[in-house]
Design an enzyme around this catalytic site. Structure first.
Site, PDB file in Angstrom:
ATOM      1  N   THR A 185       0.870  -1.180   0.000  1.00  0.00           N
ATOM      2  CA  THR A 185       0.000   0.000   0.000  1.00  0.00           C
ATOM      3  C   THR A 185       0.906   1.229   0.000  1.00  0.00           C
ATOM      4  O   THR A 185       2.048   1.154   0.451  1.00  0.00           O
ATOM      5  CB  THR A 185      -0.894   0.045   1.251  1.00  0.00           C
ATOM      6  OG1 THR A 185      -0.032   0.137   2.380  1.00  0.00           O
ATOM      7  CG2 THR A 185      -1.744  -1.200   1.362  1.00  0.00           C
ATOM      8  N   GLU A 330      -5.707  -4.115  -0.406  1.00  0.00           N
ATOM      9  CA  GLU A 330      -5.964  -5.189   0.574  1.00  0.00           C
ATOM     10  C   GLU A 330      -7.123  -6.084   0.162  1.00  0.00           C
ATOM     11  O   GLU A 330      -7.360  -7.119   0.773  1.00  0.00           O
ATOM     12  CB  GLU A 330      -6.308  -4.565   1.946  1.00  0.00           C
ATOM     13  CG  GLU A 330      -5.157  -3.887   2.652  1.00  0.00           C
ATOM     14  CD  GLU A 330      -5.000  -2.419   2.254  1.00  0.00           C
ATOM     15  OE1 GLU A 330      -5.407  -2.052   1.127  1.00  0.00           O
ATOM     16  OE2 GLU A 330      -4.462  -1.647   3.056  1.00  0.00           O
ATOM     17  N   LYS A 439     -14.352  16.737  11.948  1.00  0.00           N
ATOM     18  CA  LYS A 439     -15.213  16.605  13.119  1.00  0.00           C
ATOM     19  C   LYS A 439     -15.524  17.995  13.646  1.00  0.00           C
ATOM     20  O   LYS A 439     -14.696  18.645  14.254  1.00  0.00           O
ATOM     21  CB  LYS A 439     -14.539  15.721  14.166  1.00  0.00           C
ATOM     22  CG  LYS A 439     -14.409  14.304  13.622  1.00  0.00           C
ATOM     23  CD  LYS A 439     -13.898  13.302  14.625  1.00  0.00           C
ATOM     24  CE  LYS A 439     -13.962  11.914  13.982  1.00  0.00           C
ATOM     25  NZ  LYS A 439     -12.940  10.998  14.374  1.00  0.00           N
ATOM     26  N   TRP A 444     -19.819  14.761  12.027  1.00  0.00           N
ATOM     27  CA  TRP A 444     -18.870  14.561  10.946  1.00  0.00           C
ATOM     28  C   TRP A 444     -19.297  15.294   9.677  1.00  0.00           C
ATOM     29  O   TRP A 444     -20.471  15.271   9.297  1.00  0.00           O
ATOM     30  CB  TRP A 444     -18.735  13.068  10.623  1.00  0.00           C
ATOM     31  CG  TRP A 444     -18.025  12.279  11.681  1.00  0.00           C
ATOM     32  CD1 TRP A 444     -17.592  12.739  12.902  1.00  0.00           C
ATOM     33  CD2 TRP A 444     -17.673  10.897  11.618  1.00  0.00           C
ATOM     34  NE1 TRP A 444     -16.988  11.728  13.597  1.00  0.00           N
ATOM     35  CE2 TRP A 444     -17.021  10.579  12.837  1.00  0.00           C
ATOM     36  CE3 TRP A 444     -17.821   9.888  10.666  1.00  0.00           C
ATOM     37  CZ2 TRP A 444     -16.534   9.301  13.113  1.00  0.00           C
ATOM     38  CZ3 TRP A 444     -17.336   8.609  10.938  1.00  0.00           C
ATOM     39  CH2 TRP A 444     -16.706   8.331  12.151  1.00  0.00           C
TER      40      TRP A 444
HETATM   41  P1  ADP Z   1      -3.295   3.437  -2.938  1.00  0.00           P
HETATM   42  O1  ADP Z   1      -3.531   4.406  -1.834  1.00  0.00           O
HETATM   43  O2  ADP Z   1      -1.978   2.829  -3.018  1.00  0.00           O
HETATM   44  O3  ADP Z   1      -3.873   3.894  -4.234  1.00  0.00           O
HETATM   45  P2  ADP Z   1      -5.476   1.691  -2.843  1.00  0.00           P
HETATM   46  O4  ADP Z   1      -5.751   1.745  -4.275  1.00  0.00           O
HETATM   47  O5  ADP Z   1      -5.560   0.385  -2.170  1.00  0.00           O
HETATM   48  O6  ADP Z   1      -4.099   2.180  -2.497  1.00  0.00           O
HETATM   49  O7  ADP Z   1      -6.393   2.748  -2.136  1.00  0.00           O
HETATM   50  C1  ADP Z   1      -7.597   2.365  -1.588  1.00  0.00           C
HETATM   51  C2  ADP Z   1      -8.341   3.573  -1.128  1.00  0.00           C
HETATM   52  O8  ADP Z   1      -8.675   4.414  -2.233  1.00  0.00           O
HETATM   53  C3  ADP Z   1      -9.678   3.246  -0.514  1.00  0.00           C
HETATM   54  O9  ADP Z   1      -9.557   2.855   0.820  1.00  0.00           O
HETATM   55  C4  ADP Z   1     -10.435   4.538  -0.697  1.00  0.00           C
HETATM   56  O10 ADP Z   1     -10.126   5.458   0.304  1.00  0.00           O
HETATM   57  C5  ADP Z   1      -9.912   5.058  -1.999  1.00  0.00           C
HETATM   58  N1  ADP Z   1     -10.851   4.740  -3.088  1.00  0.00           N
HETATM   59  C6  ADP Z   1     -10.775   3.722  -3.961  1.00  0.00           C
HETATM   60  N2  ADP Z   1     -11.799   3.767  -4.827  1.00  0.00           N
HETATM   61  C7  ADP Z   1     -12.561   4.828  -4.488  1.00  0.00           C
HETATM   62  C8  ADP Z   1     -13.772   5.407  -4.997  1.00  0.00           C
HETATM   63  N3  ADP Z   1     -14.407   4.908  -6.051  1.00  0.00           N
HETATM   64  N4  ADP Z   1     -14.252   6.503  -4.381  1.00  0.00           N
HETATM   65  C9  ADP Z   1     -13.627   7.034  -3.320  1.00  0.00           C
HETATM   66  N5  ADP Z   1     -12.486   6.547  -2.799  1.00  0.00           N
HETATM   67  C10 ADP Z   1     -11.953   5.457  -3.378  1.00  0.00           C
END
Ligand code: ADP
Length: 542
Positions: A185, A330, A439, A444
């Site tokens: 990640t 993940e 917050k 929120w």
């Molecule tokens: P990286 O941060 O390396 O890009 P990820 O792709 O695993 O890692 O990131 C996942 C995160 O991206 C999610 O937990 C979420 O916060 C955000 N995310 C992914 N898809 C969406 C979406 N369609 N809308 C909003 N947030 C998103």
């Protein structure tokens, strides 16, 4: 009583065996890093990945070894994955957009033994290789003719290396729960954490991704994975496309509007997927040139929230169905997709786009729930928002080396770090990252909602909202805006545009204009940096 069915382990090389047998002539088209378009087939993918597996074994690499890849989406990259998995190794995708020191940190943490690399990234490897103690060999995805001069030791051109094998190799017999892939990640807070995929999780994820209400693809599709293989497994497409036998089109290093358009058009692509920034470039190109998208049926957009205006443009102007998706490294990575259930099929116009703005519903294999901070489950009423937690056969059960253990509870629920609500029909909508949510007076405020609203203003190119400390309310929203070129909207104009569209107490306390908003290596707004930048900012209301 046990069932009397065969043990047929879910192994990734069975995907490539199937693709070669049932869809052997289907093409894998690549815009090569050297320039020309290159074509192989699933039959050749199998033959060449067998050679990769044979050679890695001959070179002394063993079952369980992590083998890095620092590369664009190409046919060769795909061959390396199947070859690595087929000899029992673990492909480890590295994101070249990270700082070289971060890449080195991740490679050392994973103890990568060998590295496949594209020509583009040779300077990175030359800079970091001496710092990676475990690294024994570098294989450059090119042929002898294009091999650059390099000071690296034990380095070989992929095609020269491959020429030394006859492919007389049998896939290693493995337990389906053995590791086959690894992806870190991006670690916007703290060190990056390693997600370790198993053969079983990858195969199940590929099957789940293909389902009609998930990506909904078949052998008749032509799939262009613009989303990189180093970004959360190309959203599973590197496994899903061969599993269903769809032609693949690999974009290589060029992701600009004109290059993507050319592939969409000449290869008659019907299905594609990527983050919103890629589609901004394509839509801009289409608007400038007046070109259309006659072959494209569906685009999956995710990784960050897909702006409503983007969905409307694709659907209304180009007749392309948009499926908004949410996922995480993940989760292999698919979590939810926004295909339309019967409950919403009659909707049209704005009401339909209200649904399409949500991140969608989870397919079989992804369980989700929302909870408050005390882990009490919250209702699916489409309003109440809480921490989003998930579990399933393609969801991580922990990070490599035991990092981040507090994100997993005893019942296997993984805390995504996202905040969301879920409607009675199961459609989830992300309202924030838990660490970004504002917050204010104990309630929120969703920064994503405010950002989506602000980018709807015709003069706004990009918007980000962060919480600023406030003596009375704890935190209040500050709206940070990048204006469109040649446009000069004022603070008041922006606020007026937002007024009435959200609760009054959600209105930003201030608006600032900047030249640029910082982004992460995967193209997301880097709120930590932005908060740093505006630390101590004095709100007019404070
Ligand atoms: P990286 O941060 O390396 O890009 P990820 O792709 O695993 O890692 O990131 C996942 C995160 O991206 C999610 O937990 C979420 O916060 C955000 N995310 C992914 N898809 C969406 C979406 N369609 N809308 C909003 N947030 C998103």
């Amino acid at each position: 009583m046990l069932g009397l069915m065969q043990q047929w382990p879910l192994l990734c090389h069975k995907i490539v065996d199937h693709a070669a047998r049932q869809h052997g002539h289907r093409e894998i088209v690549t815009r090569s890093i050297e320039g020309p378009i290159m074509r192989t087939t699933y039959g050749e993918l199998r033959e060449r990945s067998l050679k990769v597996a044979q050679l890695l074994t001959r070179d002394g690499f063993k079952r369980g070894d992590r083998i890095g890849t620092l590369a664009w989406n190409t046919g060769r990259h795909l061959e390396s994955w199947y070859g690595i998995m087929g000899m029992g190794g673990v492909y480890h995708t590295l994101n070249p957009r990270l700082f070289p020191e971060q890449i080195a940190w991740i490679m050392n943490h994973a103890e990568d033994q060998c590295l496949f690399v594209d020509l583009t990234f040779m300077p990175i490897v030359e800079a970091i290789a001496p710092a990676i103690q475990s690294l024994k060999k570098v294989i450059v995805f090119t042929d002898g003719a294009h091999m650059p001069e390099t000071g690296l030791s034990n380095v070989v051109a992929y095609e020269d290396w491959l020429a030394g094998a006859d492919g007389d190799f049998s896939w290693v017999e493995l337990d389906e729960n053995e590791a086959c892939g690894m992806c870190y990640t991006s670690g916007t807070t703290g060190d990056p954490k390693g997600v370790v995929y198993s053969h079983r999780s990858n195969v199940l994820h590929a099957m789940i991704a293909a389902l009609p209400d998930a990506m909904g693809v078949s052998s008749r599709d032509v799939i262009l994975p613009v989303v990189p293989m180093f970004h959360a497994n190309a959203w599973g497409l590197a496994q899903t496309a061969p599993l269903i036998g769809a032609k693949m089109v690999m974009p290589g290093a060029k992701m600009d509007g004109a290059s993507i358009y050319e592939l969409l058009d000449t290869e008659k692509v019907s299905f594609t997927a990527a983050v919103p920034t890629v589609w901004l470039m394509l839509l801009q190109y289409l608007e400038e040139t007046g070109k259309k998208l006659p072959y494209l049926n569906k685009v999956v957009i995710g990784g960050s929230a897909c702006p409503r205006a983007m969905t409307e443009k694709f659907e209304k102007n180009y007749g392309v169905e948009v499926v908004h998706a949410w996922g995480m490294t993940e989760m292999s990575p698919l979590g939810t997709l926004g295909s339309i259930k019967p409950e919403y099929v009659e909707l049209t116009g704005d009401r339909l786009f209200d649904i399409k703005e949500k991140q969608g519903h989870s397919p079989f294999g992804v369980e989700m729930k929302i909870t408050d901070d005390e882990n009490i489950e919250l209702p699916w009423d489409g309003k109440t928002f809480g921490r989003l937690k998930v579990r399933g056969p393609a969801v991580a059960s922990g990070y490599y080396g035991g990092a981040g253990a507090d994100q997993f509870d005893s019942e296997d629920w993984f805390d995504t770090g996202d905040v969301a609500h879920i409607d009675p029909n199961g459609y989830m909508q992300i309202t924030d990252r838990a660490k970004d949510v504002i917050k204010s007076g104990g309630e929120w405020i969703s920064t994503i909602d405010l950002e989506n609203l602000a980018v709807g203003h015709p003069d706004v190119a990009e918007a980000a909202v962060i919480g600023i400390a406030h003596p009375k309310w704890d935190e209040r929203p500050l709206l940070v805006i990048v204006r469109k070129q040649g446009k000069e909207p004022s603070r008041e104009e922006i606020l007026q545009f937002m007024e009435g569209k959200i609760a009054k107490w959600w209105m930003p306390d201030d608006v600032v204009f900047v030249e640029e908003i910082p982004h992460t290596a995967t193209g997301k707004i880097q709120k930590t940096t932005l908060r740093e930048q505006f630390r101590g900012y004095a709100l007019p209301s404070a």
